[in-house]
Design an enzyme around this catalytic site. Structure first.
Site, PDB file in Angstrom:
ATOM      1  N   GLU A 289       8.099  80.714  42.565  1.00  0.00           N
ATOM      2  CA  GLU A 289       6.895  81.389  43.054  1.00  0.00           C
ATOM      3  C   GLU A 289       6.014  81.595  41.835  1.00  0.00           C
ATOM      4  O   GLU A 289       6.382  82.336  40.922  1.00  0.00           O
ATOM      5  CB  GLU A 289       7.279  82.705  43.722  1.00  0.00           C
ATOM      6  N   CYS A 323      -0.555  87.623  40.768  1.00  0.00           N
ATOM      7  CA  CYS A 323      -0.674  86.186  41.040  1.00  0.00           C
ATOM      8  C   CYS A 323      -1.685  85.943  42.155  1.00  0.00           C
ATOM      9  O   CYS A 323      -2.349  84.915  42.196  1.00  0.00           O
ATOM     10  CB  CYS A 323       0.676  85.621  41.440  1.00  0.00           C
TER      11      CYS A 323
HETATM   12  P1  NAD Z   1       6.600  83.555  32.621  1.00  0.00           P
HETATM   13  O1  NAD Z   1       6.688  82.245  33.297  1.00  0.00           O
HETATM   14  O2  NAD Z   1       6.183  83.589  31.206  1.00  0.00           O
HETATM   15  O3  NAD Z   1       8.016  84.303  32.660  1.00  0.00           O
HETATM   16  C1  NAD Z   1       8.661  84.615  33.879  1.00  0.00           C
HETATM   17  C2  NAD Z   1      10.143  84.767  33.632  1.00  0.00           C
HETATM   18  O4  NAD Z   1      10.655  83.507  33.221  1.00  0.00           O
HETATM   19  C3  NAD Z   1      10.516  85.759  32.530  1.00  0.00           C
HETATM   20  O5  NAD Z   1      11.655  86.469  32.918  1.00  0.00           O
HETATM   21  C4  NAD Z   1      10.826  84.855  31.351  1.00  0.00           C
HETATM   22  O6  NAD Z   1      11.750  85.427  30.463  1.00  0.00           O
HETATM   23  C5  NAD Z   1      11.437  83.670  32.047  1.00  0.00           C
HETATM   24  N1  NAD Z   1      11.356  82.413  31.296  1.00  0.00           N
HETATM   25  C6  NAD Z   1      10.399  82.003  30.458  1.00  0.00           C
HETATM   26  N2  NAD Z   1      10.670  80.745  30.019  1.00  0.00           N
HETATM   27  C7  NAD Z   1      11.839  80.376  30.600  1.00  0.00           C
HETATM   28  C8  NAD Z   1      12.639  79.194  30.556  1.00  0.00           C
HETATM   29  N3  NAD Z   1      12.290  78.143  29.815  1.00  0.00           N
HETATM   30  N4  NAD Z   1      13.766  79.176  31.277  1.00  0.00           N
HETATM   31  C9  NAD Z   1      14.128  80.219  32.049  1.00  0.00           C
HETATM   32  N5  NAD Z   1      13.410  81.349  32.139  1.00  0.00           N
HETATM   33  C10 NAD Z   1      12.269  81.429  31.422  1.00  0.00           C
HETATM   34  O7  NAD Z   1       5.659  84.468  33.537  1.00  0.00           O
HETATM   35  P2  NAD Z   1       5.165  85.950  33.272  1.00  0.00           P
HETATM   36  O8  NAD Z   1       4.142  85.925  32.200  1.00  0.00           O
HETATM   37  O9  NAD Z   1       6.338  86.857  33.110  1.00  0.00           O
HETATM   38  O10 NAD Z   1       4.501  86.331  34.676  1.00  0.00           O
HETATM   39  C11 NAD Z   1       3.195  86.034  35.006  1.00  0.00           C
HETATM   40  C12 NAD Z   1       3.134  84.780  35.850  1.00  0.00           C
HETATM   41  O11 NAD Z   1       3.881  84.976  37.046  1.00  0.00           O
HETATM   42  C13 NAD Z   1       1.736  84.438  36.305  1.00  0.00           C
HETATM   43  O12 NAD Z   1       1.543  83.056  36.213  1.00  0.00           O
HETATM   44  C14 NAD Z   1       1.722  84.899  37.765  1.00  0.00           C
HETATM   45  O13 NAD Z   1       0.745  84.253  38.527  1.00  0.00           O
HETATM   46  C15 NAD Z   1       3.112  84.590  38.180  1.00  0.00           C
HETATM   47  N6  NAD Z   1       3.539  85.373  39.354  1.00  0.00           N
HETATM   48  C16 NAD Z   1       3.683  84.752  40.572  1.00  0.00           C
HETATM   49  C17 NAD Z   1       4.052  85.498  41.693  1.00  0.00           C
HETATM   50  C18 NAD Z   1       4.221  84.862  43.068  1.00  0.00           C
HETATM   51  O14 NAD Z   1       4.783  85.509  43.948  1.00  0.00           O
HETATM   52  N7  NAD Z   1       3.758  83.654  43.294  1.00  0.00           N
HETATM   53  C19 NAD Z   1       4.267  86.865  41.565  1.00  0.00           C
HETATM   54  C20 NAD Z   1       4.124  87.453  40.306  1.00  0.00           C
HETATM   55  C21 NAD Z   1       3.771  86.697  39.211  1.00  0.00           C
END
Ligand code: NAD
Length: 518
Positions: A289, A323
Site C-alpha cells: 500500500e 498518502c
Molecule cells: P518508506 O517506504 O520509507 O518506509 C516504510 C517502511 O518500510 C518503514 O518501516 C521502513 O523501515 C521500511 N523499509 C524501508 N526500506 C525497506 C527495505 N528495503 N526493505 C524492507 N523494509 C524497508 O515510507 P515512509 O516514509 O515510512 O512512509 C511514507 C510513505 O508511505 C509515503 O509514500 C505514503 O504515501 C505511504 N503511505 C501509504 C499508505 C497507503 O495506505 N497507501 C498509507 C500511509 C503511507
C-alpha cells in the site's frame, strides 16, 4: 476548542471536543513521562539487540522522549523459527476454538488500546509530531481495525464454503493462515497502520513479525506490550524495531516467511518486490500500500466555499503527510480565480506550530530530512511556478514547513510524491478535460480522487476516466473510515486488497479445497 474547530470546519462534534479537554489533562501527565521501548524477544532472549539508537521528538531537536533498541538482523532465523512454531501450534488446534481465541484477542486489544488512549495519543503527538486531533483519529482507526477484522473472522473463517458436486461427495472450500507474515509499516500512521496490519494477519490465522518505521518505534512498542498483556501469545506477535533495509533483507530470504504486508513509499515497495522475486524457497504474497499523486477536479458548477474547506483539510491536514492527501487541485478556468482568492485568504487562518497545542492546525513534518526535501521542492516551485497562497510563517525551530500553494502550468512538478503541505494548482478548460484526465492517469499513481461538481454527468465522466482506488464526490478526500470506505490504490499506489474492507483478510490466508467421498 469547539469554536476554533467549528470555524476551521474540521467536522469535530461537541462530544469529541469535550473528550479532548479531558484527554488533555491526562496527556499533560503523560507528556512528562519518559518512555522506554523495551525489547521484546520471544526467541533467544540473548544478544538479539543492537546498539541503542535514540529517538528524537521531531518538532524540537532538544526533546528526547525515549530510546528504542534496534533488532540485530543476524538473529532473524531465531525469530522466524519461533513465529513458525507458534503458527504451527495454533494451526493444528480445532479451527473453531482457534478462531474464537483470535477474535477474543482482537476485541480485547481494541478495548485495551482505548483504555490506554491518553498515553498512546500523547506518544503519537510527541513521537510522530501529529496534532492532538490527528492522534485521536489515529487511535480510533487502530481500534476500528481490531474490531472490524475480529468480526471478519466469523465471515470468512467460521464455516467452509460448501460446493456442489456429484452425489456421494462433499466438496468444501475453506481458508486458513499461511504462516509467518512480516508486517512493515510507515511512520505517518504509526499506530493505526501498524495495528491494522497486525490485526489482519492474526485474524487470518497467521503469526506476525511487526516491523515499525524507524522514526516511530516507541508507540509501536507500547502497542505490542499492550497486545501481549491482553493475551496474544509472544510467538504469534513478535516486535522487531530497526532498519527496514537490514531486517527486510534478512527476513525475505528466510525459509519460514509466508507473506509480506508493506505500507510505505512505492520506491521501497519496488525494492521489496525485487528481493522477494529473488528469494530462495517458496513464492510468497506481497501486499503493498503505497503513495499517491492525488487530484481534486473542480468544475464551474462547484461551490467555491465548500471546495476551499475541503482543500484545506485534504492538502494541509496532517501537514500533508497522508498518502491520500491532495497534491494537485485542478480548477476549471471560469471558477479558478474565485477559488484561489478564497483559498489564499483561508490559508492565512491556518495555525502552524506545536502539535501539543489544541489550536494547532498543522504540525511539523516527520524529520529534518523530510523538511529539507520539501523545502527543496518549494525552491524549485519558486523558479517554475507562481505562489498563490501561503500560511503564516511556521516556527523557525523544529521541522516545520509552512503550507504553500503554487499555480503550475504543466505536470512536471508532479512526477515525484512530495509528502508534505505543498499544494499544486492547475487550470483547465471544459474543452481540455480529456487531456487533463489522461495527464493525471499518466502520472501512474491511483490512490484518491475528489471531484467537485453539481453536474452528475461531469462527475461521473471524471470518476470513470481517472483510475484510482478511492473516489470522493463533493467532499474532501482523506480520512477513510474502516469498514465504510475500504482504502487502497492501484498502479504505483498499491497492489490491493483494500485495508478495512471485506476482502482484506483473504489475501493473508490460503485457500484449501477438501473433497470427501461420503
Ligand atoms: P518508506 O517506504 O520509507 O518506509 C516504510 C517502511 O518500510 C518503514 O518501516 C521502513 O523501515 C521500511 N523499509 C524501508 N526500506 C525497506 C527495505 N528495503 N526493505 C524492507 N523494509 C524497508 O515510507 P515512509 O516514509 O515510512 O512512509 C511514507 C510513505 O508511505 C509515503 O509514500 C505514503 O504515501 C505511504 N503511505 C501509504 C499508505 C497507503 O495506505 N497507501 C498509507 C500511509 C503511507
Amino acid at each position: 476548542i469547539y469554536g476554533k474547530n467549528r470555524r476551521n470546519s474540521h467536522g469535530i462534534n461537541l462530544n469529541i471536543s469535550l473528550q479532548r479537554e479531558l484527554l488533555f489533562d491526562d496527556m499533560r501527565r503523560w507528556s512528562s513521562h519518559q518512555w522506554e521501548a523495551r525489547p521484546i524477544t520471544a526467541t533467544t532472549g540473548k544478544g538479539a539487540l543492537l546498539a541503542d539508537k535514540p529517538v528524537i521528538a521531531p518538532f524540537t531537536a532538544q526533546y528526547q522522549i525515549g530510546r528504542s533498541q534496534w533488532f540485530n538482523p543476524d538473529n532473524i532465523a531465531a525469530v522466524m523459527n519461533a513465529g513458525a512454531a507458534g503458527f504451527e501450534r495454533w494451526r493444528l488446534l480445532a479451527p473453531r476454538y482457534a478462531n474464537q481465541e483470535r477474535k477474543a484477542w482482537l476485541m480485547l486489544l481494541a478495548s485495551a488500546l482505548e483504555n490506554h488512549s491518553a498515553e498512546l495519543i500523547t506518544l503519537c503527538v510527541l513521537e510522530a509530531g501529529k496534532t492532538v486531533q490527528d492522534s485521536i483519529d489515529e487511535l480510533r482507526e487502530a481500534v476500528d481495525f481490531c474490531r472490524y477484522y475480529a468480526r471478519q473472522i466469523d465471515v470468512h473463517f467460521a464455516q467452509p464454503n460448501k460446493l456442489t458436486g456429484p452425489t456421494g461427495e462433499c466438496n468444501e472450500l475453506y481458508y486458513e493462515g499461511r504462516g509467518v507474515w512480516l508486517c512493515i509499516s510507515p511512520w505517518n500512521f504509526p499506530l493505526a497502520i501498524f495495528i491494522g496490519q497486525i490485526a489482519a494477519a492474526l485474524a487470518a490465522g497467521n503469526s506476525v513479525i511487526a516491523k515499525p518505521a524507524e522514526a516511530t518505534s516507541l508507540i509501536a512498542a507500547r502497542a505490542v506490550e499492550i497486545a501481549h498483556q491482553v493475551g496474544i501469545p509472544k510467538d504469534l506477535l513478535q516486535f522487531l524495531p530497526g532498519s527496514g533495509v537490514d531486517i527486510g533483507s534478512a527476513a525475505f530470504n528466510d525459509i519460514n516467511l509466508a507473506g509480506v504486508a508493506f505500507t510505505g513509499s512505492h520506491k521501497t515497495a519496488r525494492q521489496i518486490a525485487l528481493q522477494l522475486a529473488q528469494r530462495n524457497g517458496a513464492m510468497v504474497p506481497f501486499i503493498a500500500e503505497t503513495g499517491g499523486q492525488n487530484a481534486m477536479i473542480v468544475d464551474s458548477t462547484a461551490l467555491p466555499e465548500q471546495v476551499v474547506r475541503d482543500v484545506l483539510r485534504s492538502a494541509f491536514g496532517s501537514a500533508g503527510q497522508r498518502c491520500s492527501a491532495l497534491r494537485v487541485l485542478c480548477l476549471q478556468d471560469d471558477i479558478a480565480d474565485e477559488v484561489i482568492r478564497l483559498l489564499s485568504g483561508a490559508m492565512l487562518e491556518l495555525s502552524v506550530g506545536d502539535p501539543l497545542s489544541l489550536s494547532t492546525d498543522v504540525g511539523p513534518v516527520i524529520d529534518s530530512r523530510a523538511q529539507h526535501y520539501l523545502l527543496r521542492h518549494i525552491r524549485w516551485l519558486e523558479q517554475h511556478a507562481k505562489c498563490v497562497g501561503k500560511a503564516p510563517k511556521a516556527p523557525e525551530e523544529g521541522t516545520f514547513v509552512t503550507p504553500v500553494a503554487y499555480e503550475i502550468t504543466d505536470f512536471e512538478a508532479l512526477r515525484e510524491e512530495h509528502f508534505g503541505p505543498i499544494l499544486h494548482i492547475y487550470r483547465y478548460s471544459a474543452k481540455s478535460l480529456n487531456t487533463l484526465i489522461s495527464n493525471i492517469n499518466s502520472l501512474g499513481f491511483g490512490l484518491t480522487l475528489s471531484v467537485h461538481s453539481r453536474n452528475p454527468d461531469t462527475a461521473s465522466r471524471i470518476e470513470r476516466g481517472i483510475r484510482v482506488g478511492n473516489v470522493y464526490v463533493n467532499r474532501d478526500q482523506i480520512g477513510a473510515v474502516v469498514g465504510v470506505q475500504p482504502f487502497g490504490g492501484m498502479g504505483l499506489s498499491g497492489t490491493g486488497p483494500k485495508a478495512g474492507g471485506p476482502n482484506y483478510l483473504l489475501r493473508f490466508a490460503t485457500e484449501r479445497t477438501r473433497t470427501i467421498n461420503t
